[in-house]
Design an enzyme around this catalytic site. Structure first.
Site, PDB file in Angstrom:
ATOM      1  N   GLN A 138      -6.786  -0.852   0.521  1.00 34.81           N
ATOM      2  CA  GLN A 138      -6.427  -0.558   1.908  1.00 34.81           C
ATOM      3  C   GLN A 138      -7.362   0.517   2.445  1.00 34.81           C
ATOM      4  OE1 GLN A 138      -2.942   1.678   3.384  1.00 34.81           O
ATOM      5  NE2 GLN A 138      -2.425  -0.157   4.542  1.00 34.81           N
ATOM      6  N   ARG A 179      -3.393  -4.780   8.503  1.00 34.96           N
ATOM      7  CA  ARG A 179      -1.982  -4.374   8.570  1.00 34.96           C
ATOM      8  C   ARG A 179      -1.663  -3.803   9.946  1.00 34.96           C
ATOM      9  NH1 ARG A 179       2.192  -0.636   4.985  1.00 34.96           N
ATOM     10  NH2 ARG A 179       3.381  -2.477   4.436  1.00 34.96           N
ATOM     11  N   GLY A 213       7.663  -1.950  -1.209  1.00 28.94           N
ATOM     12  CA  GLY A 213       7.169  -0.603  -1.384  1.00 28.94           C
ATOM     13  C   GLY A 213       8.014   0.196  -2.346  1.00 28.94           C
ATOM     14  N   PRO A 245       0.857  -1.196   0.000  1.00 31.48           N
ATOM     15  CA  PRO A 245       0.000   0.000   0.000  1.00 31.48           C
ATOM     16  C   PRO A 245       0.886   1.237   0.000  1.00 31.48           C
ATOM     17  CG  PRO A 245       0.045  -1.020   2.187  1.00 31.48           C
ATOM     18  CD  PRO A 245       0.781  -1.945   1.270  1.00 31.48           C
ATOM     19  N   TYR A 261      -2.140   5.479  12.630  1.00 34.17           N
ATOM     20  CA  TYR A 261      -3.438   6.029  12.213  1.00 34.17           C
ATOM     21  C   TYR A 261      -4.537   5.546  13.169  1.00 34.17           C
ATOM     22  CZ  TYR A 261      -0.604   7.645   8.425  1.00 34.17           C
ATOM     23  OH  TYR A 261       0.387   8.277   7.733  1.00 34.17           O
ATOM     24  N   HIS A 272      -6.322  -0.810   7.536  1.00 30.61           N
ATOM     25  CA  HIS A 272      -5.067  -0.150   7.911  1.00 30.61           C
ATOM     26  C   HIS A 272      -5.037   0.020   9.431  1.00 30.61           C
ATOM     27  CE1 HIS A 272      -1.501   2.121   7.824  1.00 30.61           C
ATOM     28  NE2 HIS A 272      -1.745   2.931   6.811  1.00 30.61           N
ATOM     29  N   GLY A 273      -4.341  -0.889  10.087  1.00 29.76           N
ATOM     30  CA  GLY A 273      -4.215  -0.813  11.547  1.00 29.76           C
ATOM     31  C   GLY A 273      -2.798  -0.451  11.955  1.00 29.76           C
ATOM     32  N   ALA A 274      -2.043   0.135  11.019  1.00 31.02           N
ATOM     33  CA  ALA A 274      -0.608   0.365  11.248  1.00 31.02           C
ATOM     34  C   ALA A 274      -0.277   1.859  11.282  1.00 31.02           C
ATOM     35  CB  ALA A 274       0.194  -0.320  10.132  1.00 31.02           C
ATOM     36  N   THR A 277       0.728   5.403  -0.628  1.00 32.59           N
ATOM     37  CA  THR A 277       0.088   6.691  -0.893  1.00 32.59           C
ATOM     38  C   THR A 277       0.893   7.449  -1.929  1.00 32.59           C
ATOM     39  OG1 THR A 277      -0.933   6.814   1.275  1.00 32.59           O
ATOM     40  CG2 THR A 277      -0.433   8.917   0.221  1.00 32.59           C
TER      41      THR A 277
HETATM   42  C1  LIG Z   1       5.623   6.774  -0.766  1.00 32.49           C
HETATM   43  C2  LIG Z   1       5.161   5.862   0.326  1.00 32.49           C
HETATM   44  C3  LIG Z   1       3.808   5.807   0.614  1.00 32.49           C
HETATM   45  C4  LIG Z   1       3.321   4.927   1.589  1.00 32.49           C
HETATM   46  N1  LIG Z   1       1.985   4.838   1.802  1.00 32.49           N
HETATM   47  C5  LIG Z   1       1.481   3.896   2.650  1.00 32.49           C
HETATM   48  C6  LIG Z   1       0.085   3.694   2.769  1.00 32.49           C
HETATM   49  O1  LIG Z   1      -0.757   4.333   2.112  1.00 32.49           O
HETATM   50  N2  LIG Z   1      -0.329   2.727   3.628  1.00 32.49           N
HETATM   51  C7  LIG Z   1       0.544   1.967   4.374  1.00 32.49           C
HETATM   52  O2  LIG Z   1       0.134   1.093   5.136  1.00 32.49           O
HETATM   53  N3  LIG Z   1       1.885   2.138   4.247  1.00 32.49           N
HETATM   54  C8  LIG Z   1       2.355   3.056   3.387  1.00 32.49           C
HETATM   55  N4  LIG Z   1       3.716   3.171   3.213  1.00 32.49           N
HETATM   56  C9  LIG Z   1       4.609   2.175   3.834  1.00 32.49           C
HETATM   57  C10 LIG Z   1       4.883   1.037   2.813  1.00 32.49           C
HETATM   58  O3  LIG Z   1       3.713   0.279   2.556  1.00 32.49           O
HETATM   59  C11 LIG Z   1       5.982   0.064   3.294  1.00 32.49           C
HETATM   60  O4  LIG Z   1       5.594  -0.541   4.503  1.00 32.49           O
HETATM   61  C12 LIG Z   1       7.313   0.789   3.502  1.00 32.49           C
HETATM   62  O5  LIG Z   1       7.662   1.551   2.354  1.00 32.49           O
HETATM   63  C13 LIG Z   1       8.459  -0.197   3.780  1.00 32.49           C
HETATM   64  O6  LIG Z   1       8.604  -1.086   2.681  1.00 32.49           O
HETATM   65  P1  LIG Z   1       9.825  -0.898   1.642  1.00 32.49           P
HETATM   66  O7  LIG Z   1      11.085  -0.955   2.466  1.00 32.49           O
HETATM   67  O8  LIG Z   1       9.684  -2.097   0.716  1.00 32.49           O
HETATM   68  O9  LIG Z   1       9.661   0.400   0.966  1.00 32.49           O
HETATM   69  C14 LIG Z   1       4.233   4.096   2.292  1.00 32.49           C
HETATM   70  C15 LIG Z   1       5.597   4.191   2.018  1.00 32.49           C
HETATM   71  C16 LIG Z   1       6.067   5.046   1.048  1.00 32.49           C
HETATM   72  C17 LIG Z   1       7.537   5.073   0.737  1.00 32.49           C
END
Ligand SMILES: Cc1cc2nc3c(=O)[nH]c(=O)nc-3n(C[C@H](O)[C@H](O)[C@H](O)COP(=O)(O)O)c2cc1C
Length: 391
Positions: free
Chosen positions: A113, A243, A334, A38, A196, A191-193, A40
């Site tokens: 999500q 999550r 991500g 997920p 938020y 989204h429980g992480a 944003t």
């Molecule tokens: C640009 C960006 C936007 C993100 N948006 C969300 C989101 O909408 N929901 C969420 O649970 N986590 C969000 N995250 C966290 C990612 O889902 C992920 O847990 C985090 O980037 C670590 O994974 P990675 O090391 O593979 O990037 C976001 C992270 C980034 C970098």
């Protein structure tokens, strides 16, 4: 075999466990273990996801891959960032439908999500400029971007939801899940992480309530479990993921006993046949990667009987290891997936990755969104593929 061919073969070998198929409790068969995180991206307009989202997600969709949408807001008081999409009106459902269809056309499974930011907002985002809601009245330390003043503003204090109001918030998650399924999504991730609304109830560093939603672990988990039950009753438990980020301190979401809190929650979740539980590991702090700690979620793995997704700081090699060792069932990516629309293929070939550009994570338009090149579109990729063909 040339030396870069040897290196590519070794990299592909390390990633090989990621390409074992996996069956979700819903019966959906995944072709591989790589999950699109997920993420944003702030490209919606007035909370409506735009047609370029269909291009973006379809670029990253693979036959039999699991994707999770960006955080998608469940009610008009749930936003806290500019240009984030919603799933609480007929217009949202209609706008998501072609995006989901584009992902399905590529053969991927797509979960929405569902998100409420709680106190991680500002009155400028509220329909009537009221205080954002939370488990507490305490403000988040720090600032957020205001759409009204177009600058950073201090978070305000929040309005603690009364126990009597909480069922209405549980119902917003339920309705959002129904809307998501109506838009064609295969399921939802609650989204429980990351500090938020749900996490604001879970974590004792935030939740200072003295009623049945605060205090003991059981009480702090009550809101999350009520949301899970309501959503599962609405769309079927096998279409519901949750999550969690037990260790994350983002938005002040600290917990004094992360293991015991989450173990309690997982034991309760074992009573449902959920699609999955998704745990963010403590590998990322702000913009920095922390040391890889492969045992961080082992206690949860032992307790939780269902499908476990792990996220945070994974690459091809440690992701392959995570599946091979049974650390988790599926691995979520991500930042690498933002920059590499064809990430699974690159992992499978042991190919080089495009680098992500943090500066365009949350900006508008195509740049940093739909313009990251596929492997054969870069000189490095062309050379890699030519060397592979020659070996
Ligand atoms: C640009 C960006 C936007 C993100 N948006 C969300 C989101 O909408 N929901 C969420 O649970 N986590 C969000 N995250 C966290 C990612 O889902 C992920 O847990 C985090 O980037 C670590 O994974 P990675 O090391 O593979 O990037 C976001 C992270 C980034 C970098």
């Amino acid at each position: 075999m040339a030396s870069n061919g040897v290196a590519a073969a070794a990299a592909a070998g390390a990633a090989a466990p990621l390409f074992q198929p996996y069956r979700l409790p819903s019966g959906k068969e995944l072709a591989h273990r790589i999950v699109y995180a997920p993420l944003t991206r702030c490209r919606a307009l007035n909370t409506i996801p735009q047609p370029n989202a269909a291009v973006y997600y379809a670029q990253r969709a693979t036959q039999g891959g699991l994707m999770i949408s960006e955080g998608t807001v469940i009610s008009d008081d749930g936003h806290g960032y500019p240009c984030t999409p919603g799933i609480y009106s007929n217009e949202h459902v209609a706008a998501w439908r072609p995006i989901v269809q584009a992902v399905h056309d590529k053969g991927a499974v797509f979960y929405c999500q569902i998100w409420h930011v709680g106190r991680a907002s500002h009155p400028h985002y509220m329909p009537d400029e009221s205080l954002p809601v939370s488990s507490t009245t305490k403000a988040v330390k720090g600032q957020c971007f205001s759409l009204k003043t177009m600058q950073m503003e201090d978070h305000t204090e929040a309005r603690a939801l009364s126990a009597e109001e909480i069922p209405a918030y549980v119902d917003k998650y339920r309705q959002a899940a129904r809307n998501a399924v109506d838009a064609g999504f295969d399921g939802v991730e609650i989204h429980g992480a990351n500090g938020y609304l749900i996490d604001q109830f879970l974590k004792d560093g935030i939740n200072d309530r003295t009623d049945q939603y605060g205090g003991s672990i059981e009480n702090r988990c009550r809101f999350a479990l009520e949301v899970v039950k309501a959503v599962a009753d609405e769309i079927g438990a096998e279409k519901v993921g949750l999550r969690l980020s037990p260790f994350g301190g983002f938005l002040d979401a600290h917990d004094s006993h992360p293991y015991s809190s989450v173990v309690f929650l997982l034991e309760e979740l074992n009573k449902h046949n959920l699609a999955y539980v998704h745990i963010v590991e403590p590998r990322v702090a702000g913009n920095d990667d922390l040391a890889f700690t492969p045992d961080s979620i082992q206690p949860f793995r032992q307790v939780y009987k269902g499908t476990l997704i792990a996220a945070g700081g994974y690459n091809a090699a440690n992701g392959g290891d995570a599946v091979r060792s049974g650390h988790c069932d599926l691995v979520c990516y991500g930042r690498h997936y933002i920059a590499n629309p064809d990430l699974p293929r690159r992992f499978q070939l042991g190919a080089p990755l495009n680098k992500y550009d943090r500066a365009t994570f949350y900006t508008q338009g195509e740049e940093g969104y739909t313009d990251y090149p596929f492997l054969e579109e870069t000189e490095e990729g062309k050379a890699f593929l030519a060397a592979q063909a020659a070996n």
